[in-house]
Design a protein around this motif. Structure first.
Motif, PDB file in Angstrom:
ATOM      1  N   ILE A  82     -10.005  42.496  11.582  1.00  0.00           N
ATOM      2  CA  ILE A  82      -9.241  42.565   9.785  1.00  0.00           C
ATOM      3  C   ILE A  82      -8.738  41.621   9.240  1.00  0.00           C
ATOM      4  CG2 ILE A  82      -7.623  43.476   8.423  1.00  0.00           C
ATOM      5  CD1 ILE A  82      -8.633  45.600  10.529  1.00  0.00           C
ATOM      6  N   LYS A  86     -10.579  41.116   5.340  1.00  0.00           N
ATOM      7  CA  LYS A  86      -9.515  40.519   4.197  1.00  0.00           C
ATOM      8  C   LYS A  86      -9.951  38.903   3.941  1.00  0.00           C
ATOM      9  CE  LYS A  86      -4.878  42.585   5.908  1.00  0.00           C
ATOM     10  NZ  LYS A  86      -3.616  42.201   6.354  1.00  0.00           N
ATOM     11  N   MET A  90     -11.481  39.007  -0.454  1.00  0.00           N
ATOM     12  CA  MET A  90     -11.212  38.103  -1.119  1.00  0.00           C
ATOM     13  C   MET A  90     -11.662  36.960  -1.580  1.00  0.00           C
ATOM     14  SD  MET A  90      -7.825  35.222  -0.765  1.00  0.00           S
ATOM     15  CE  MET A  90      -9.300  34.060   0.511  1.00  0.00           C
ATOM     16  N   GLU A 165      -3.521  35.233  11.966  1.00  0.00           N
ATOM     17  CA  GLU A 165      -2.387  36.466  10.551  1.00  0.00           C
ATOM     18  C   GLU A 165      -1.621  34.681   9.869  1.00  0.00           C
ATOM     19  OE1 GLU A 165      -2.597  40.697  10.854  1.00  0.00           O
ATOM     20  OE2 GLU A 165      -2.056  40.457  12.908  1.00  0.00           O
TER      21      GLU A 165
END
Length: 265
Positions: A82, A86, A90, A165
């Motif tokens: 994930i 992302k 972006m 993360e």
């Protein structure tokens, strides 16, 4: 009986009115074009340099300052999948941002007077460039200084293994902080042009803004002097640039009626 010459001037927007449904259709089309542009860039980035390659590039400033043999970790099962996606999304949006902003400009431009176009278009372009400049300044200069400072204080008994993360969250926060900081001239220009505050008032507020800049830098940056100065000093310089730009735009983006009133005085 003399007639007011202002009433004889034709309206620049006469004949440009469109039904509400036409506006919605045009808005839909421009949103679809923007999404397609972001999707195309995302597809290109997905194959080269790939999501994992983009994350490696984003993590490079931190990895360069980790102790030898240390790596980043993923505490969530799906994080390795994930998080790179992302970052790819972006990055795709940032690359496609000029085209997206062009679609926004093309949608609103027909409803603007010529003196308003002289203000809006430069602000749209300059705000985009300033935001990207703030992000680049944070990545290429600030990150290296921050991570070097943090590692210099880390005890030898601790092995650094940052979570991917948590690192992404930190990076986005810093990018947003520096990107918005570099928008200070735009805020100054808009406030002056809208008549909210005068240039003289902003000049007299200069000393208070310097204090405010260092307070903001102390809040949003890590607790090291270098990153705080790296945020506060550009804010002060950009404030001065905003004062100059506001004076320029206030002079060259007046409405025709305002110019006639000034000439009559």
């Amino acid at each position: 009986m003399s007639q007011d010459p202002k009433q004889d001037r034709p309206d620049e927007l006469d004949g440009t009115e469109q039904p509400f449904v036409s506006h919605l259709i045009e808005l839909r089309d421009r949103l679809i074009r923007s999404l397609i542009a972001v999707g195309i860039v995302f597809g290109v980035l997905f194959f080269w340099p790939s999501p994992s390659g983009l994350y490696d590039m984003l993590a490079a400033p931190l990895v360069a300052h980790l102790p030898q043999g240390s790596t980043m970790i993923a505490t969530n099962v799906i994080s390795p999948f994930i998080v790179p996606l992302k970052i790819t999304m972006m990055t795709a949006f940032l690359i496609a941002l000029p085209y997206v902003l062009y679609q926004v400009w093309a949608f609103v431009a027909p409803g603007l007077y010529s003196h308003e176009k002289k203000l809006v278009l430069p602000l749209v372009v300059s705000s985009t460039l300033l935001f990207l400049l703030g992000v680049a300044f944070c990545y290429f200069f600030v990150f290296g200084q921050v991570f070097s400072f943090i590692q210099s204080f880390a005890p030898k008994s601790i092995t650094a293994a940052p979570d991917i993360e948590a690192y992404l969250s930190f990076v986005l926060t810093m990018f947003l902080a520096f990107g918005l900081t570099f928008e200070v001239p735009i805020v100054v220009v808009v406030l002056v042009r809208m008549g909210v505050v005068s240039i003289e008032k902003l000049r007299s507020f200069r000393s208070y803004f310097i204090v405010l800049a260092f307070i903001i830098a102390a809040i949003v940056t890590p607790p090291d002097v270098i990153s705080q100065l790296a945020l506060a000093i550009p804010m002060c310089l950009l404030y001065e640039a905003g004062l100059w730009a506001a004076q320029f735009f206030a002079k060259h983006t007046r409405a025709p009626d305002a110019e006639e009133d000034l000439a009559a005085k």
